[in-house]
Design a protein around this motif. Structure first.
Motif, PDB file in Angstrom:
ATOM      1  N   ASP A  51     -21.329  33.117 -21.478  1.00  0.00           N
ATOM      2  CA  ASP A  51     -22.333  32.209 -22.032  1.00  0.00           C
ATOM      3  C   ASP A  51     -22.049  30.738 -21.751  1.00  0.00           C
ATOM      4  O   ASP A  51     -22.608  29.855 -22.389  1.00  0.00           O
ATOM      5  CB  ASP A  51     -22.472  32.428 -23.539  1.00  0.00           C
ATOM      6  N   MET A  52     -21.170  30.463 -20.764  1.00  0.00           N
ATOM      7  CA  MET A  52     -20.821  29.065 -20.511  1.00  0.00           C
ATOM      8  C   MET A  52     -20.282  28.884 -19.097  1.00  0.00           C
ATOM      9  O   MET A  52     -19.679  29.783 -18.517  1.00  0.00           O
ATOM     10  CB  MET A  52     -19.766  28.624 -21.526  1.00  0.00           C
ATOM     11  N   GLN A  53     -20.536  27.683 -18.542  1.00  0.00           N
ATOM     12  CA  GLN A  53     -19.904  27.280 -17.284  1.00  0.00           C
ATOM     13  C   GLN A  53     -19.510  25.809 -17.399  1.00  0.00           C
ATOM     14  O   GLN A  53     -20.358  24.944 -17.606  1.00  0.00           O
ATOM     15  CB  GLN A  53     -20.860  27.459 -16.093  1.00  0.00           C
ATOM     16  N   ILE A  54     -18.206  25.542 -17.266  1.00  0.00           N
ATOM     17  CA  ILE A  54     -17.704  24.169 -17.298  1.00  0.00           C
ATOM     18  C   ILE A  54     -17.274  23.794 -15.887  1.00  0.00           C
ATOM     19  O   ILE A  54     -16.420  24.453 -15.294  1.00  0.00           O
ATOM     20  CB  ILE A  54     -16.502  24.011 -18.251  1.00  0.00           C
ATOM     21  N   VAL A  55     -17.870  22.739 -15.359  1.00  0.00           N
ATOM     22  CA  VAL A  55     -17.537  22.262 -14.015  1.00  0.00           C
ATOM     23  C   VAL A  55     -16.660  21.019 -14.182  1.00  0.00           C
ATOM     24  O   VAL A  55     -17.148  19.915 -14.424  1.00  0.00           O
ATOM     25  CB  VAL A  55     -18.800  21.937 -13.203  1.00  0.00           C
ATOM     26  N   PHE A  56     -15.352  21.214 -14.077  1.00  0.00           N
ATOM     27  CA  PHE A  56     -14.411  20.097 -14.173  1.00  0.00           C
ATOM     28  C   PHE A  56     -14.309  19.395 -12.817  1.00  0.00           C
ATOM     29  O   PHE A  56     -14.391  20.020 -11.770  1.00  0.00           O
ATOM     30  CB  PHE A  56     -13.017  20.596 -14.579  1.00  0.00           C
ATOM     31  N   SER A  57     -14.110  18.065 -12.863  1.00  0.00           N
ATOM     32  CA  SER A  57     -13.869  17.291 -11.650  1.00  0.00           C
ATOM     33  C   SER A  57     -12.615  16.456 -11.818  1.00  0.00           C
ATOM     34  O   SER A  57     -12.518  15.661 -12.762  1.00  0.00           O
ATOM     35  CB  SER A  57     -15.035  16.349 -11.335  1.00  0.00           C
ATOM     36  N   ASP A  58     -11.657  16.651 -10.913  1.00  0.00           N
ATOM     37  CA  ASP A  58     -10.504  15.757 -10.822  1.00  0.00           C
ATOM     38  C   ASP A  58     -10.863  14.657  -9.832  1.00  0.00           C
ATOM     39  O   ASP A  58     -11.536  14.897  -8.833  1.00  0.00           O
ATOM     40  CB  ASP A  58      -9.284  16.541 -10.323  1.00  0.00           C
ATOM     41  N   THR A  59     -10.429  13.430 -10.106  1.00  0.00           N
ATOM     42  CA  THR A  59     -10.788  12.303  -9.250  1.00  0.00           C
ATOM     43  C   THR A  59      -9.553  11.477  -8.913  1.00  0.00           C
ATOM     44  O   THR A  59      -8.546  11.533  -9.614  1.00  0.00           O
ATOM     45  CB  THR A  59     -11.820  11.380  -9.943  1.00  0.00           C
ATOM     46  N   PRO A  60      -9.620  10.682  -7.836  1.00  0.00           N
ATOM     47  CA  PRO A  60      -8.490   9.792  -7.514  1.00  0.00           C
ATOM     48  C   PRO A  60      -8.259   8.768  -8.621  1.00  0.00           C
ATOM     49  O   PRO A  60      -9.181   8.389  -9.340  1.00  0.00           O
ATOM     50  CB  PRO A  60      -8.947   9.104  -6.220  1.00  0.00           C
ATOM     51  N   GLY A  61      -7.018   8.321  -8.735  1.00  0.00           N
ATOM     52  CA  GLY A  61      -6.709   7.268  -9.681  1.00  0.00           C
ATOM     53  C   GLY A  61      -7.419   5.977  -9.321  1.00  0.00           C
ATOM     54  O   GLY A  61      -7.563   5.629  -8.147  1.00  0.00           O
ATOM     55  N   VAL A  62      -7.893   5.276 -10.334  1.00  0.00           N
ATOM     56  CA  VAL A  62      -8.653   4.042 -10.122  1.00  0.00           C
ATOM     57  C   VAL A  62      -7.710   2.939  -9.643  1.00  0.00           C
ATOM     58  O   VAL A  62      -6.654   2.707 -10.242  1.00  0.00           O
ATOM     59  CB  VAL A  62      -9.369   3.615 -11.415  1.00  0.00           C
ATOM     60  N   LEU A  63      -8.070   2.271  -8.568  1.00  0.00           N
ATOM     61  CA  LEU A  63      -7.254   1.170  -8.046  1.00  0.00           C
ATOM     62  C   LEU A  63      -8.150   0.158  -7.355  1.00  0.00           C
ATOM     63  O   LEU A  63      -9.312   0.430  -7.055  1.00  0.00           O
ATOM     64  CB  LEU A  63      -6.185   1.691  -7.084  1.00  0.00           C
ATOM     65  N   LYS A  64      -7.600  -1.021  -7.131  1.00  0.00           N
ATOM     66  CA  LYS A  64      -8.331  -2.034  -6.368  1.00  0.00           C
ATOM     67  C   LYS A  64      -8.048  -1.777  -4.895  1.00  0.00           C
ATOM     68  O   LYS A  64      -6.909  -1.893  -4.444  1.00  0.00           O
ATOM     69  CB  LYS A  64      -7.881  -3.436  -6.787  1.00  0.00           C
ATOM     70  N   PRO A  65      -9.077  -1.421  -4.110  1.00  0.00           N
ATOM     71  CA  PRO A  65      -8.841  -0.948  -2.741  1.00  0.00           C
ATOM     72  C   PRO A  65      -8.362  -2.042  -1.788  1.00  0.00           C
ATOM     73  O   PRO A  65      -8.823  -3.181  -1.847  1.00  0.00           O
ATOM     74  CB  PRO A  65     -10.210  -0.413  -2.316  1.00  0.00           C
ATOM     75  N   ASN A  66      -7.422  -1.649  -0.919  1.00  0.00           N
ATOM     76  CA  ASN A  66      -6.903  -2.535   0.116  1.00  0.00           C
ATOM     77  C   ASN A  66      -7.368  -2.148   1.508  1.00  0.00           C
ATOM     78  O   ASN A  66      -7.189  -2.915   2.456  1.00  0.00           O
ATOM     79  CB  ASN A  66      -5.370  -2.534   0.080  1.00  0.00           C
ATOM     80  N   TYR A  67      -7.926  -0.945   1.658  1.00  0.00           N
ATOM     81  CA  TYR A  67      -8.435  -0.501   2.958  1.00  0.00           C
ATOM     82  C   TYR A  67      -9.504   0.557   2.702  1.00  0.00           C
ATOM     83  O   TYR A  67      -9.726   0.970   1.550  1.00  0.00           O
ATOM     84  CB  TYR A  67      -7.316   0.025   3.868  1.00  0.00           C
ATOM     85  N   LYS A  68     -10.185   1.002   3.753  1.00  0.00           N
ATOM     86  CA  LYS A  68     -11.375   1.835   3.590  1.00  0.00           C
ATOM     87  C   LYS A  68     -11.089   3.172   2.909  1.00  0.00           C
ATOM     88  O   LYS A  68     -11.917   3.679   2.155  1.00  0.00           O
ATOM     89  CB  LYS A  68     -12.057   2.061   4.943  1.00  0.00           C
ATOM     90  N   LEU A  69      -9.924   3.752   3.160  1.00  0.00           N
ATOM     91  CA  LEU A  69      -9.602   5.008   2.480  1.00  0.00           C
ATOM     92  C   LEU A  69      -9.624   4.800   0.971  1.00  0.00           C
ATOM     93  O   LEU A  69     -10.209   5.596   0.238  1.00  0.00           O
ATOM     94  CB  LEU A  69      -8.226   5.517   2.924  1.00  0.00           C
ATOM     95  N   GLN A  70      -9.009   3.728   0.494  1.00  0.00           N
ATOM     96  CA  GLN A  70      -8.997   3.476  -0.950  1.00  0.00           C
ATOM     97  C   GLN A  70     -10.386   3.119  -1.473  1.00  0.00           C
ATOM     98  O   GLN A  70     -10.711   3.414  -2.626  1.00  0.00           O
ATOM     99  CB  GLN A  70      -7.990   2.369  -1.270  1.00  0.00           C
TER     100      GLN A  70
END
Length: 302
Positions: A51-70
């Motif tokens: 009777d339930m579906q939980i869609v969890f999302s893990d995300t990158p740690g928040v930072l001030k980006p220094n290059y395009k990957l960040q």
């Protein structure tokens, strides 16, 4: 009545988001190491009951980006604010609550339920302070966070020791909206098998190499051929400089062989099959700064 929703996990680097995700899902979906910036993508882990579906999302740690990957990593984190039905904001007992206030101000504007998780409370017990000091420190953190996020519920936890995780899961179930399932009921994640191959190899690089090496590395799965009993995988490890290539390979290839052997063992546990793993190292000096190459590696949050 069926409930379903997106429960997104955000916070600064190295506060235990991936460990929490794995505990909530009950499977090892996200790589978790002691090093910051381990998670680079937004990774979904799906928990299903009748009777339930939980869609969890893990995300990158928040930072001030220094290059395009960040920049892409930050975009993954910010996208988690846009579609959350419940937001889990993770901090810990040593972090400055006012770190990355730009992102926190966006969280303050959200209208969905927010649960503020003060993680790693087991570390407070290790303090050799006066009697009652750990409890006083926790109370001070709760008060400080209560002022910063007055609309959030606050729950102290230890993701590593699973303290408070069952209570958190029950609260999430209460907050989920009524909805049909978003994914098939037998689906565990939104990511393909190749993604987990590259993540497991990258995890071993994070564990076995020092300094800037892990952050200069990307892994691409060039070939994934599966039979009934075995999987043959060919993976390319990209680095930014020739000197980094030499470090990854090591003297007479020893470092690469050791890392590859540990990755193969983890892959066999993950897939439940024998794994034949080939790894090669190539230099690509622009991969962290080239949007075209980042898109090819799956760093497009759209």
């Amino acid at each position: 009545m069926h409930k379903a929703g997106f429960v997104n996990i955000v916070g600064n680097p190295n506060v235990g988001k991936s460990t929490l995700m794995n505990q909530l899902v009950g499977e090892r979906i996200s790589i978790a190491t002691f090093k910051a910036q381990t998670t680079r993508h937004r990774i979904m882990g799906i928990v299903n009951t009748p009777d339930m579906q939980i869609v969890f999302s893990d995300t990158p740690g928040v930072l001030k980006p220094n290059y395009k990957l960040q920049e892409s990593m930050l975009a993954f984190s910010e996208s988690a604010l846009a579609d959350a039905d419940v937001l889990l904001y993770v901090t810990d007992v040593v972090e400055n609550p006012e770190k990355n206030m730009d992102f926190l101000e966006k969280v303050q504007q959200m209208k969905v339920p927010i649960i503020l998780l003060i993680n790693k409370i087991d570390n407070l017990a290790d303090e050799s302070a006066a009697k009652g000091a750990p409890q006083k420190k926790l109370e001070a953190l709760v008060e400080q966070w209560g002022k910063l996020l007055p609309n959030a519920e606050i729950l102290p936890i230890s993701a590593k020791n699973k303290f408070g995780v069952d209570m958190l899961l029950r609260r999430i179930q209460e907050l989920l909206p009524e909805s049909p399932a978003y994914f098939d009921k037998d689906q565990l994640t939104d990511k393909p098998a190749r993604f987990f191959v590259s993540e497991i190899i990258r995890e071993k690089i994070l564990l076995y190499y020092d300094k800037e090496i892990p952050y200069s590395v990307e892994v691409a799965v060039e070939s994934f051929k599966e039979t009934e009993k075995k999987i043959h995988i060919r993976a390319i490890i990209y680095v930014e400089r020739e000197s980094q290539k030499g470090i990854i390979i090591g003297h007479q290839g020893y470092a690469l062989k050791k890392m590859g052997s540990e990755a193969r063992k983890s892959l066999e546990r993950f897939f439940g099959k024998d794994i034949f793993l080939e790894t090669y190292v190539k230099v690509d000096k622009d991969w962290r700064s080239s949007q075209r190459e980042l898109d090819a590696f799956g760093y497009n949050p759209e």
